[in-house]
Design a protein around this motif. Structure first.
Motif, PDB file in Angstrom:
ATOM      1  N   UNK A 421       0.952  -1.197   0.053  1.00  0.00           N
ATOM      2  CA  UNK A 421      -0.052   0.140   0.294  1.00  0.00           C
ATOM      3  C   UNK A 421       0.965   1.355  -0.149  1.00  0.00           C
ATOM      4  N   UNK A 422       0.888   2.006  -1.759  1.00  0.00           N
ATOM      5  CA  UNK A 422       1.509   3.457  -0.631  1.00  0.00           C
ATOM      6  C   UNK A 422       0.724   4.495  -0.165  1.00  0.00           C
ATOM      7  N   UNK A 423       1.891   4.787   0.872  1.00  0.00           N
ATOM      8  CA  UNK A 423       1.725   5.618   2.019  1.00  0.00           C
ATOM      9  C   UNK A 423       2.234   7.231   1.864  1.00  0.00           C
ATOM     10  N   UNK A 424       3.212   7.138   1.136  1.00  0.00           N
ATOM     11  CA  UNK A 424       3.660   8.086   0.458  1.00  0.00           C
ATOM     12  C   UNK A 424       4.984   8.424  -0.627  1.00  0.00           C
ATOM     13  N   UNK A 425       4.466   9.519  -1.613  1.00  0.00           N
ATOM     14  CA  UNK A 425       5.231   9.823  -2.761  1.00  0.00           C
ATOM     15  C   UNK A 425       5.375  11.034  -2.944  1.00  0.00           C
ATOM     16  N   UNK A 426       7.167  10.722  -2.024  1.00  0.00           N
ATOM     17  CA  UNK A 426       8.266  12.689  -1.838  1.00  0.00           C
ATOM     18  C   UNK A 426       8.383  12.762  -3.112  1.00  0.00           C
ATOM     19  N   UNK A 427       9.274  13.840  -3.300  1.00  0.00           N
ATOM     20  CA  UNK A 427       9.871  13.987  -4.438  1.00  0.00           C
ATOM     21  C   UNK A 427      11.220  13.123  -5.045  1.00  0.00           C
ATOM     22  N   UNK A 428      11.513  12.852  -4.152  1.00  0.00           N
ATOM     23  CA  UNK A 428      12.986  11.686  -3.515  1.00  0.00           C
ATOM     24  C   UNK A 428      13.164   9.858  -4.135  1.00  0.00           C
ATOM     25  N   UNK A 429      11.854   9.711  -3.303  1.00  0.00           N
ATOM     26  CA  UNK A 429      11.253   8.392  -3.287  1.00  0.00           C
ATOM     27  C   UNK A 429       9.913   8.306  -3.020  1.00  0.00           C
ATOM     28  N   UNK A 430       9.511   6.665  -2.550  1.00  0.00           N
ATOM     29  CA  UNK A 430       8.632   6.375  -2.722  1.00  0.00           C
ATOM     30  C   UNK A 430       8.358   5.372  -1.648  1.00  0.00           C
ATOM     31  N   UNK A 431       7.094   5.714  -0.928  1.00  0.00           N
ATOM     32  CA  UNK A 431       7.059   4.638   0.929  1.00  0.00           C
ATOM     33  C   UNK A 431       5.576   3.986   0.897  1.00  0.00           C
ATOM     34  N   UNK A 432       6.178   2.238   0.147  1.00  0.00           N
ATOM     35  CA  UNK A 432       5.059   2.145   0.377  1.00  0.00           C
ATOM     36  C   UNK A 432       5.257   0.732   1.751  1.00  0.00           C
ATOM     37  N   UNK A 433       3.908   0.296   2.236  1.00  0.00           N
ATOM     38  CA  UNK A 433       4.230  -0.813   3.107  1.00  0.00           C
ATOM     39  C   UNK A 433       3.021  -2.072   2.776  1.00  0.00           C
ATOM     40  N   UNK A 434       4.597  -2.962   3.095  1.00  0.00           N
ATOM     41  CA  UNK A 434       4.150  -4.532   2.010  1.00  0.00           C
ATOM     42  C   UNK A 434       3.265  -4.695   3.445  1.00  0.00           C
ATOM     43  N   UNK A 435       3.205  -6.054   3.172  1.00  0.00           N
ATOM     44  CA  UNK A 435       1.996  -7.341   3.715  1.00  0.00           C
ATOM     45  C   UNK A 435       2.991  -7.136   5.329  1.00  0.00           C
ATOM     46  N   UNK A 436       3.937  -7.718   4.997  1.00  0.00           N
ATOM     47  CA  UNK A 436       4.903  -7.812   6.111  1.00  0.00           C
ATOM     48  C   UNK A 436       4.381  -6.606   7.212  1.00  0.00           C
ATOM     49  N   UNK A 437       4.214  -5.412   6.994  1.00  0.00           N
ATOM     50  CA  UNK A 437       3.905  -4.877   7.306  1.00  0.00           C
ATOM     51  C   UNK A 437       5.482  -3.807   7.910  1.00  0.00           C
ATOM     52  N   UNK A 438       6.196  -3.677   6.571  1.00  0.00           N
ATOM     53  CA  UNK A 438       7.196  -2.949   6.682  1.00  0.00           C
ATOM     54  C   UNK A 438       7.402  -2.327   6.076  1.00  0.00           C
TER      55      UNK A 438
END
Length: 649
Positions: A421-438
């Protein structure tokens, strides 16, 4: 730029200088030929800087007049006018902005201290405007000194003879060489020392006289009482700033789930820190009376606090404004048109611009030249571009993601061979929450090149399964199962009628294969699994009612007679199919259109007995709970022969 600004604001700046000027103990009298005991009949006249003679005479006369006026407690306007004219004879272009006013004051005092000690040439020996024009004089020095008056060649002061920037910058060294010389008659004795130990205009001039002698001693260029005052001012200010920031942070934490516009605790604390730092800089000059190095240190610390407060405030406000806009659109029809993540990036870019401006302002204020830095960036631009290439690629990738919008924050997606699940789309990187909650951080340059499968953007969910029936299933049993499966797909309220289908697709190695293909009216995984479970259970009932069973890949050794499939049920199914055949109403390859309309959306979902079951009048097979109403007489229809029942009125 600084010189032009000073020229425009000189009345205000010099008026402040007058207010800050300490009381002097100057003796009455003047310096003879240079000054002349004359009244000023033209109070609004400008400084005469047309020649070295006029510049020197204007400065000496006006600075002495200002000191005498201050000593005599004359109105402040009578002090400001001559002091302003005296300042107009000096080129202050080399002074820093952070301590400019204090530095201007002390430089004018040092120049007066030196001129009150050194021998000046006779008035007629100093070049006037005619001599300067005839002889082409552009620079003149006081004999036996390095104090120069030069003609300005460009800028707003072009054509004027002013004390040079080099002279002003070296006045401290010149004063160190001349301070042991005796004062001339009529000079202001001890003016420099009294300036350093006197309070500013906000405190009474007699305040320093009430202190004990040890408090008035000069230590590191300032009086002891002034050092004690500035230390207490710093301690009290730091305690106030710390208290305000903690209270602001607590306020924001208490309103963490409220509207972002309510969380103004930290921004107000940062704004208060800016004003407190500004007041410290003013108080150290206007009240305590700091000059030179002590004032430079205090003003630099105040500048750092002000710039830091504004920088953090810009970053915090950027985030709060983005959150406020996103919060206001959560329940509006426009929420999908303005991407909150894009807003955050835009506000961050604005904050970066503000930070860059604050950095340039701070550099100019402390005297760091910007032009050489810009030139250096031009020379080293290639090296910087090569070093920043990965960062630039990520920024471009982030802008591409915002422009194409393949994903939004909160979308469940597959990227590459992973899902999350996409949590944040920034200028440098994108943060995604995996199924393992990482949290998985992917650089935008890499993420924008991946194959992205956005599960949140689908309108329906695909249900596709292959039913493998046993080979003992007779053709009529197979037809019965197919017909009932199609009835199920058409009647289920969560299955889209088109292109729902159930087809006999072939003969497998150990089974008769029936493909079930349909789109379910849901998006999330939980609803999909619930609907799929309901359909699969109904399929199991249909296969069982048809007298067939599911095949499995195995080899069976029979040591007794195999009972086979249910013969009675199989014969009943065959009889029903035979009736269809006799009446020429076999539903192959499709149902009759009229019968199809009667079958659509006739099943209960959820089934009777579920906690959220709702009786559907005219649709549910079971009677509604409560008193029963006698059913209406049965209406003959095309579905009767198929055993589908009839609709209730």
């Amino acid at each position: 730029m600084i010189r032009i600004l000073f020229r425009r604001l000189r009345w205000l700046l010099l008026f402040i200088l007058v207010l800050l000027a300490p009381q002097t103990l100057a003796q009455p009298g003047h310096l003879g030929a240079i000054l002349g005991a004359i009244e000023d009949p033209y109070p609004l006249r400008s400084a005469d800087t047309s020649s070295p003679r006029d510049t020197l005479r204007t400065y000496m006369r006006d600075i002495s007049t200002a000191v005498d006026a201050w000593q005599s407690d004359k109105p402040r306007t009578d002090i400001a006018r001559p002091l302003l004219r005296a300042a107009d004879t000096i080129d202050f272009g080399g002074l820093r902005g952070v301590d400019r006013l204090a530095d201007m004051t002390i430089k004018m005092i040092l120049l007066k201290e030196i001129l009150d000690r050194v021998e000046l040439p006779p008035f007629e020996d100093i070049p006037d405007d005619e001599e300067a024009a005839e002889q082409g004089i552009v620079r003149w020095s006081i004999p036996n000194t390095k104090i120069e008056i030069a003609k300005i060649s460009e800028g707003p002061n072009a054509g004027e003879f002013l004390f040079t920037k080099e002279t002003i910058e070296n006045l401290d060294d010149y004063y160190a060489l001349a301070k042991d010389l005796p004062y001339k008659k009529g000079a202001s004795v001890g003016l420099y020392e009294k300036v350093l130990s006197s309070p500013g205009v906000l405190l009474p001039r007699e305040l320093a006289n009430n202190f004990p002698d040890w408090a008035k001693e000069i230590v590191l260029g300032q009086g002891v009482w002034q050092w004690i005052s500035i230390c207490l001012l710093f301690i009290i200010s730091a305690a106030i700033i710390r208290f305000l920031y903690r209270q602001g942070a607590r306020w924001d934490e208490r309103h963490r789930i409220s509207r972002p516009s309510v969380r103004f605790g930290v921004p107000l604390a940062l704004l208060a820190s800016f004003f407190i730092a500004h007041l410290i800089g003013l108080a150290s000059f206007t009240a305590i009376g700091l000059f030179e190095t002590p004032y430079v240190v205090v003003s630099t610390i105040a500048l750092v606090v002000k710039i830091g407060s504004l920088a953090v405030l810009a970053v915090v406000l950027a985030g709060r404004l983005a959150d406020s806009v996103a919060f206001s659109q959560e329940n509006s029809a426009q929420k999908r048109r303005v991407d909150p993540a894009l807003l955050r990036v835009v506000f961050r870019l604005v904050s970066v611009v503000v930070l860059a401006y604050l950095g340039i302002y701070a550099a100019e204020t402390v005297g760091i030249p910007i032009a050489p830095l810009v030139a250096g960036l031009g020379v080293g631009g290639l090296a910087i571009a090569l070093a920043a290439r990965p960062t630039l690629e990520n920024i471009i990738g982030g802008l591409t993601l915002f422009a194409d919008r393949p994903l939004r924050v909160g979308d469940f997606c597959r990227y590459g061979d992973q899902i999350g699940t996409v949590e944040e789309i920034g200028l440098r990187s994108t943060r995604i929450r995996s199924l393992e909650r990482t949290i998985v951080t992917v650089p935008n340059a890499e993420f924008s090149q991946m194959k992205l499968d956005n599960f949140a953007a689908r309108d329906f969910r695909l249900l596709k399964a292959v039913l493998q029936l046993r080979y003992e299933t007779t053709p009529d049993q197979l037809r019965y199962v197919l017909a009932e499966l199609r009835k199920l797909l058409l009647g289920h309220p969560k299955v889209t009628p088109v292109p729902a289908r159930a087809r006999f697709v072939g003969y497998g190695a150990y089974s008769l294969d029936i493909e079930v293909f349909a789109y379910l009216q849901c998006q999330d995984q939980d609803s999909f699994l619930a609907i799929q479970e309901d359909i699969f259970l109904r399929i199991a009932d249909i296969v069982k009612d048809g007298g067939s069973g599911f095949a499995f890949p195995s080899q069976t050794l029979y040591f007794r007679r195999d009972e086979g499939v249910d013969g009675e049920r199989g014969r009943a199914a065959e009889v029903k199919v035979e009736d269809w055949r006799v009446d020429d109403r076999l539903p192959f390859p499709d149902f009759d259109p009229g019968l199809r309309r009667e079958i659509e959306d006739t099943l209960d979902y959820p089934q009777r007995g579920a906690h959220d079951y709702r009786h559907r009048k005219g649709r549910s097979d079971d009677p509604p709970p409560g008193p029963q109403i006698p059913p209406a007489p049965e209406r003959k229809s095309m579905a009767r022969w198929l055993g589908l029942g009839s609709k209730r009125s």
